[in-house]
Design a protein around this motif. Sequence first.
Motif, mmCIF file in Angstrom:
data_model
loop_
_atom_site.group_PDB
_atom_site.id
_atom_site.type_symbol
_atom_site.label_atom_id
_atom_site.label_comp_id
_atom_site.label_asym_id
_atom_site.label_seq_id
_atom_site.Cartn_x
_atom_site.Cartn_y
_atom_site.Cartn_z
ATOM 1 N N ALA A 34 41.600 78.196 2.979
ATOM 2 C CA ALA A 34 40.676 77.233 2.368
ATOM 3 C C ALA A 34 41.028 77.028 0.899
ATOM 4 O O ALA A 34 41.426 77.956 0.193
ATOM 5 C CB ALA A 34 39.241 77.723 2.509
ATOM 6 N N ILE A 41 37.776 79.181 -4.569
ATOM 7 C CA ILE A 41 36.571 79.419 -3.783
ATOM 8 C C ILE A 41 36.152 80.858 -4.015
ATOM 9 O O ILE A 41 36.897 81.796 -3.716
ATOM 10 C CB ILE A 41 36.821 79.146 -2.292
ATOM 11 C CG1 ILE A 41 37.231 77.676 -2.097
ATOM 12 C CG2 ILE A 41 35.581 79.468 -1.479
ATOM 13 C CD1 ILE A 41 37.586 77.327 -0.660
ATOM 14 N N THR A 92 39.963 74.568 -2.813
ATOM 15 C CA THR A 92 39.118 73.580 -3.467
ATOM 16 C C THR A 92 39.879 72.256 -3.551
ATOM 17 O O THR A 92 41.093 72.196 -3.310
ATOM 18 C CB THR A 92 38.726 74.040 -4.873
ATOM 19 O OG1 THR A 92 39.916 74.130 -5.685
ATOM 20 C CG2 THR A 92 38.036 75.395 -4.842
ATOM 21 N N ALA A 104 33.441 82.408 -2.732
ATOM 22 C CA ALA A 104 32.608 83.008 -1.695
ATOM 23 C C ALA A 104 33.248 84.290 -1.186
ATOM 24 O O ALA A 104 34.485 84.444 -1.157
ATOM 25 C CB ALA A 104 32.404 82.022 -0.550
ATOM 26 N N GLU A 128 33.141 85.633 1.931
ATOM 27 C CA GLU A 128 33.813 85.433 3.206
ATOM 28 C C GLU A 128 34.280 83.988 3.287
ATOM 29 O O GLU A 128 33.485 83.069 3.328
ATOM 30 C CB GLU A 128 32.864 85.745 4.365
ATOM 31 C CG GLU A 128 32.396 87.199 4.390
ATOM 32 C CD GLU A 128 31.470 87.466 5.563
ATOM 33 O OE1 GLU A 128 31.239 86.515 6.341
ATOM 34 O OE2 GLU A 128 30.989 88.603 5.688
ATOM 35 N N VAL A 129 35.585 83.811 3.282
ATOM 36 C CA VAL A 129 36.147 82.467 3.302
ATOM 37 C C VAL A 129 37.490 82.511 3.992
ATOM 38 O O VAL A 129 38.190 83.546 3.987
ATOM 39 C CB VAL A 129 36.298 81.912 1.863
ATOM 40 C CG1 VAL A 129 37.308 82.698 1.069
ATOM 41 C CG2 VAL A 129 36.639 80.427 1.877
ATOM 42 N N ASP A 130 37.841 81.413 4.607
ATOM 43 C CA ASP A 130 39.136 81.313 5.266
ATOM 44 C C ASP A 130 40.254 81.453 4.237
ATOM 45 O O ASP A 130 40.182 80.913 3.135
ATOM 46 C CB ASP A 130 39.233 79.962 5.983
ATOM 47 C CG ASP A 130 40.503 79.847 6.819
ATOM 48 O OD1 ASP A 130 41.241 80.845 6.909
ATOM 49 O OD2 ASP A 130 40.750 78.762 7.369
ATOM 50 N N SER A 183 34.511 77.638 -10.024
ATOM 51 C CA SER A 183 34.560 77.185 -8.628
ATOM 52 C C SER A 183 35.338 75.891 -8.460
ATOM 53 O O SER A 183 35.633 75.491 -7.334
ATOM 54 C CB SER A 183 33.126 76.998 -8.105
ATOM 55 O OG SER A 183 32.411 76.072 -8.906
#
Length: 446
Positions: free
Chosen positions: A223, A214, A225, A216, A218-220, A210
């Motif tokens: 987006a 990212i 790190t 996850a 559901e993420v943009d 991580s």
Amino acid sequence: MVRQMSDKEILRGQLMAQLVEGKLDQKSAAARLAISVRQVKRLKRRYLNEGAPGLISNKRGQASNRRIPASVIAQALALIQAHYSDFGPTLAAEKLREQHAISLSVETVRQQMIAAGYWKPKRGQVARTHPMRDRRPRRGELIQIDGSPHDWFEGRAPACCLLVFIDDATSELMELQFVNTETTLGYMAALTRHILRHGLPAALYSDKHSIFRINAAEVDADAQTQFARALTQLGIAGIQAHSPQAKGRVERANQTLQDRLVKEMRLQGINDQASANAWLPQFMADFNRRFAVAPAQATDAHVPYQGGLAALQRILSVHEERTLSKNLSCQHDGQLLQVLTQGGGLSLRGAKVCVHSHSDGRKELSWQGRGLAFESQAKPAKQQIPVSGKELNAVVDVALKKRKATSPAANQPKRTQNTIGKQKPSSIAKPVKQTKPPKYSQAASP
């Protein structure tokens, strides 16, 4: 005891028989056996005198004249038992040669360690189930990075993690650093040292931790790190591997380091992270001298960093956005950051500022790329900390001590009901000042 003839000696017997019968001349026999004609004449005489058994070597079953003296083997085994009993044959052979001037081949050391019970032979390698990837042609094109948690100090210090940067083209160790755990700031500090020493690499190859991406569901799409954001600012590509086998070069380096580095630090008497980090450049230089390979192309793909050290450290820090209040302050990590300005600072009210957290614990405050002077203050606590039943009496005792400390002194008169009526009368009575009624008064309710 009947000695058996080897395949080489059987061939010599057949050719000598043909030579005696006249079916073959000496020059052709010498060519077939890859020996001189003079040696063929010797073999022919032995064949005529003793027959085929006379061609068997008289040295068979005897010790070689070039054998290692038993005293040297005994001395080597004694040193291995005393200092290197858990070493591998390769590393043990190196230490015998470097530290004790005993030069033995790795295979000799291996056989002796197996016979003495210090080493167990490994099974043959299993057939590979994945294709091998060719190395990158130039140094600095691809740097594989990984963290290796391990008991590096063998109980002399707490277990920690070693951050490893290794070049894909040369297998050269580019950066090693001991940290407590894998963190974003730890990798940023290691990358800072790599850039200052070698320059900007083209790409970094890591796992799916991580820190680097990212994970996850559901993420943009935009987006990132903190580490990925820093790589984008520096123009370095961040690539994540699908499996540990894909970044096998750094994985194998971790295994080698868990063997060699642990034992080297034991021999050096290194027992803490600070001493180890100071000594690691010396270890890397020796490691690269032994194991690094030449790249396919001599040119280096690293690009020099054009900015200053402060700018590089600011990029390779954790960025967090805050909004300044009307008095030009913001809160971060339990601290109150107060901006210091000479003027009123009206333009900074409500401004979005960036708090930079560095790996050495420093903090910076910037607005639109410019640094802001500030001071850090402890944030006042709004709520009392809950107290357990076991601590209640101690807290009450502290409160009583504070109460006694704030009580008036013994020589100071106390204002009580008994002393209020005993005030000295004034010689001249002062008229009582009447207060004016309010201009507008509310009528009393009936």
